[in-house]
Design a protein around this motif. Structure first.
Motif, PDB file in Angstrom:
ATOM      1  N   SER A 194       7.864   5.534  44.112  1.00 12.48           N
ATOM      2  CA  SER A 194       8.261   6.628  43.212  1.00 12.48           C
ATOM      3  C   SER A 194       8.106   8.002  43.862  1.00 12.48           C
ATOM      4  O   SER A 194       8.739   8.963  43.431  1.00 12.48           O
ATOM      5  N   ARG A 195       7.297   8.085  44.883  1.00  9.39           N
ATOM      6  CA  ARG A 195       7.106   9.351  45.598  1.00  9.39           C
ATOM      7  C   ARG A 195       7.869   9.381  46.917  1.00  9.39           C
ATOM      8  O   ARG A 195       7.684  10.266  47.723  1.00  9.39           O
ATOM      9  N   SER A 222       4.692   0.573  43.514  1.00 12.51           N
ATOM     10  CA  SER A 222       5.557   1.413  42.678  1.00 12.51           C
ATOM     11  C   SER A 222       5.197   2.892  42.824  1.00 12.51           C
ATOM     12  O   SER A 222       6.089   3.742  42.825  1.00 12.51           O
TER      13      SER A 222
END
Length: 172
Positions: free
Chosen positions: A26-27, A22
């Motif tokens: 997310s980046r 995650s």
């Protein structure tokens, strides 16, 4: 688990962050540079490419062999962000990020170090990596902004101003 954004689209971390699906998603990480010296099975989709940098965290290890190829891969990664990691995110991966910043962003080793320290204050490339980074800086710019200095307390890394005046020291 710590991940540090060094520049837009460039992250630096240890192995634990690189294994976090995650966090990577997310980046928008699409390139992982693995300088851990370990074969890693990442839990990420096939869209995340991995570049192995098989180097140990030893002063004699030739990390400079990878400066240009890592910088090139990061600069060519246009589909998302790049995450450079080693085991702890303290020595090998910061050395590669410092080299990238010099090569692709045109900053001196001192400027690159100050930038990375601002984002990840506990980096500490080993003395051999510093020597290789200083040689790389000299090859890129014809001068050095950092130098090794012997003191009664041991070897210290010294930042120097344009006129070669010492500015501050860094423990290595």
């Amino acid at each position: 688990m710590s991940v540090s954004q060094v520049a837009p689209g460039l992250f630096l971390s240890g192995l634990d962050a690189a294994l976090n699906r995650s966090l990577v998603a997310s980046r928008d990480v699409t390139l992982i540079v693995n300088a851990s010296g370990l074969e890693v099975a990442y839990p990420h989709p096939d869209s995340v490419k991995v570049l192995q940098v098989p180097v140990q965290d030893q002063p004699h290890a030739p990390i400079d062999r990878y400066f240009d190829s890592v910088a090139k891969r990061i600069s060519e990664n246009r589909t998302g962000s790049s995450l450079v990691h080693c085991v702890a995110g303290r020595s090998r991966s910061p050395a590669l990020v410092l080299a990238y910043l010099m090569k692709c962003e045109g900053v001196s080793l001192r400027q690159a170090h100050e930038l990375v320290m601002e984002k990840r204050s506990f980096i500490r490339p080993n003395a051999g990596f510093w020597r290789q980074l200083m040689a790389y800086e000299r090859s890129l710019f014809g001068r050095n902004s950092m130098r090794m200095t012997n003191t009664c307390c041991g070897l210290l890394l010294e930042a120097v101003d344009a006129d070669d005046t010492p500015a501050y020291c860094v423990n290595i």
